[in-house]
Enzyme design. Structure first.
Site, PDB file in Angstrom:
ATOM      1  CB  SER A 127       0.237 -12.146   2.226  1.00 21.44           C
ATOM      2  OG  SER A 127      -0.279 -11.092   2.986  1.00 21.44           O
ATOM      3  CE1 TYR A 152       5.098  -9.706   1.079  1.00 25.11           C
ATOM      4  CE2 TYR A 152       3.114  -8.425   1.808  1.00 25.11           C
ATOM      5  CZ  TYR A 152       4.058  -9.363   2.044  1.00 25.11           C
ATOM      6  OH  TYR A 152       3.696 -10.548   2.636  1.00 25.11           O
ATOM      7  CE  LYS A 156       4.308 -12.650  -0.366  1.00 29.27           C
ATOM      8  NZ  LYS A 156       5.135 -13.597  -0.543  1.00 29.27           N
TER       9      LYS A 156
HETATM   10  C1  WQD Z   1      -0.728  -5.314  12.931  1.00 33.15           C
HETATM   11  C2  WQD Z   1      -1.495  -4.430  13.719  1.00 33.15           C
HETATM   12  C3  WQD Z   1      -0.916  -2.067  13.128  1.00 33.15           C
HETATM   13  C4  WQD Z   1       2.816  -2.140  14.981  1.00 33.15           C
HETATM   14  C5  WQD Z   1       1.529  -7.010   7.677  1.00 33.15           C
HETATM   15  C6  WQD Z   1       1.674  -7.086   6.296  1.00 33.15           C
HETATM   16  C7  WQD Z   1       0.968  -8.384   5.937  1.00 33.15           C
HETATM   17  C8  WQD Z   1       1.598  -9.889   6.664  1.00 33.15           C
HETATM   18  C9  WQD Z   1       1.968  -9.340   8.031  1.00 33.15           C
HETATM   19  C10 WQD Z   1       4.037 -10.181   6.063  1.00 33.15           C
HETATM   20  C11 WQD Z   1      -1.959  -3.199  12.865  1.00 33.15           C
HETATM   21  C12 WQD Z   1      -0.875  -2.475  14.614  1.00 33.15           C
HETATM   22  C13 WQD Z   1       1.714  -2.382  14.749  1.00 33.15           C
HETATM   23  C14 WQD Z   1       2.840  -1.098  16.156  1.00 33.15           C
HETATM   24  C15 WQD Z   1       0.710  -1.064  16.217  1.00 33.15           C
HETATM   25  N1  WQD Z   1       2.897  -9.848   5.542  1.00 33.15           N
HETATM   26  N2  WQD Z   1       0.485  -1.850  15.157  1.00 33.15           N
HETATM   27  N3  WQD Z   1       1.810  -0.577  16.746  1.00 33.15           N
HETATM   28  O1  WQD Z   1       0.215  -4.749   9.031  1.00 33.15           O
HETATM   29  O2  WQD Z   1      -1.486  -6.561   9.783  1.00 33.15           O
HETATM   30  O3  WQD Z   1       0.290  -7.048   8.093  1.00 33.15           O
HETATM   31  O4  WQD Z   1       2.525  -8.035   8.433  1.00 33.15           O
HETATM   32  O5  WQD Z   1       4.775 -10.438   5.946  1.00 33.15           O
HETATM   33  O6  WQD Z   1       0.739  -8.544   4.409  1.00 33.15           O
HETATM   34  O7  WQD Z   1       0.914  -6.064   5.899  1.00 33.15           O
HETATM   35  O8  WQD Z   1       0.844  -6.311  10.825  1.00 33.15           O
HETATM   36  O9  WQD Z   1       2.232  -6.308  12.586  1.00 33.15           O
HETATM   37  O10 WQD Z   1       2.440  -4.537  11.146  1.00 33.15           O
HETATM   38  O11 WQD Z   1       0.231  -4.600  12.348  1.00 33.15           O
HETATM   39  O12 WQD Z   1      -0.580  -0.761  16.711  1.00 33.15           O
HETATM   40  O13 WQD Z   1       3.919  -0.649  16.559  1.00 33.15           O
HETATM   41  O14 WQD Z   1      -0.681  -3.704  14.900  1.00 33.15           O
HETATM   42  O15 WQD Z   1      -1.509  -0.796  13.110  1.00 33.15           O
HETATM   43  O16 WQD Z   1      -3.390  -2.804  13.301  1.00 33.15           O
HETATM   44  P1  WQD Z   1      -0.008  -6.227   9.358  1.00 33.15           P
HETATM   45  P2  WQD Z   1       1.486  -5.706  11.675  1.00 33.15           P
END
Ligand code: WQD
Length: 342
Positions: A127, A152, A156
């Protein structure tokens, strides 16, 4: 005879899309999955798309006995793609040992059995989380690890090191480590997709559930970041594009095309999109309005990160192709299909 590949976690979100692409490319697939975060019906979806039902073993990769039996029954497995892991960042902070056990013991078991059963290569799901908050964007594979901010993320980093140490110690195996950015979307057939458990943490399932009326409103976590529109920036990679990267990686390992026994590739588009831009894309592509509000920043979020995918483009010969509007349409079609099934 078709080359046989073991896909651990093959009924999960990225696993199921990868099984489809492997079968489409002529590989024979055996899945092992404990169904802890997926559903056996996923096999129907895979069969409907490809015309072929993969072999399935219900079991846990952390259980050496189960795994050994599987390799004895399928002595002709040539490669492994390892998706069997837990992936919720927040949960990993609450239950660190669960994460270390699931993610590390499963990898150790697989690596240990590979030489014994003549398995030549393993593709490992890593990741972009290993980079932490990048000093520069786009970020390439030579960037150093930043301290992990969750168990997590730590699994990785440790997994990448375990694989590298094992191979460099002379084990007769190869590995391709793929660092995914943000996988999103679903198969264009809407026959497989993501099955989030409970209230989604990730942006796209929350967005599609809000559009479907399951959630009242999407909260955008912060609009005061140092980015063009103030919301966080990510590299959203279509899940089918991502799945195809695994097929390319497997082919490279098994055909002895890889130059190094352990190779690492960023798997992203090379394009940073903000959270607000992604919401716009969804609304444009589907014509469906998403009620949203701006909320506080989410703790632990990275401000901006997107991939430098040139190494994957040139060395691996893989490139992201699906336009983001199509990805959003596919995510929506899948959400609608889930609603129909209920
Ligand atoms: C993306 C953006 C949130 C939800 C995570 C893991 C990473 C990878 C993928 C997986 C961010 C914003 C989110 C919401 C929002 N691993 N958001 N409102 O955090 O980039 O990555 O998932 O298995 O290792 O860390 O992904 O989809 O949670 O967030 O504004 O209700 O969307 O703040 O900027 P993230 P995400």
């Amino acid at each position: 005879m078709a080359t046989k590949i073991l896909v651990t976690g093959g009924t999960g979100y990225i696993g199921s899309h990868t099984v489809v692409e492997l079968q489409n490319a002529g590989y024979e697939v055996v899945i092992i999955d404990n169904l802890s975060n997926s559903n056996i019906e996923v096999l129907d979806g895979i069969e409907a798309i490809t015309g072929r039902r993969p072999d399935f073993v219900k079991g846990d990769v952390t259980d050496m006995g189960t795994l050994r039996k599987l390799f004895e029954e399928h002595a002709d497995i040539k490669g492994i793609i390892n998706f069997a892991a837990s992936k919720a960042v927040g949960e990993s902070v609450q239950k660190p040992l669960l994460y270390y056990r699931n993610n590390l013991v499963s990898l150790l078991n697989l690596l240990e059995l590979m030489p014994e059963f003549g398995v030549k290569g393993i593709v490992f799901s890593s990741s972009c989380t290993v980079y932490g908050e990048p000093d520069v964007n786009p970020i390439d594979e030579t960037a150093p690890y930043k301290p992990a901010t969750s168990p997590y993320g730590n699994t990785k980093q440790i997994s990448e090191e375990i694989i590298t140490d094992f191979v460099h110690a002379g084990a007769p195996v190869k590995s391709v480590i793929l660092r995914y950015f943000n996988p999103v979307g679903a198969h264009p057939s809407a026959l497989i997709g993501e099955l989030p458990n409970g209230v989604p943490n990730n942006l796209v399932p929350y967005l599609t559930q809000t559009a479907a009326g399951i959630r009242k409103e999407l909260t955008v976590f912060g609009n005061d970041y140092d980015t063009p529109d103030g919301s966080c920036v990510r590299d959203f990679i279509d899940v089918v594009d991502l799945a195809k990267a695994h097929v390319t990686a497997m082919h490279r390992m098994l055909e002895n095309d890889s130059t190094d026994p352990v190779e690492i590739f960023n798997i992203g588009t090379g394009r940073g999109l903000s959270v607000l831009e992604l919401i716009d894309s969804f609304q444009r592509a589907t014509g469906v309005k998403v009620p949203y509000k701006i909320g506080a920043r989410r703790e632990g979020d990275i401000e901006k990160i997107w991939a430098e995918p040139t190494k994957a483009n040139t060395v691996l010969g893989w490139k992201a192709e699906v336009p983001v509007d199509d990805t959003m349409r596919n995510a929506w079609a899948w959400q609608c299909r889930l609603a129909e099934k209920k």
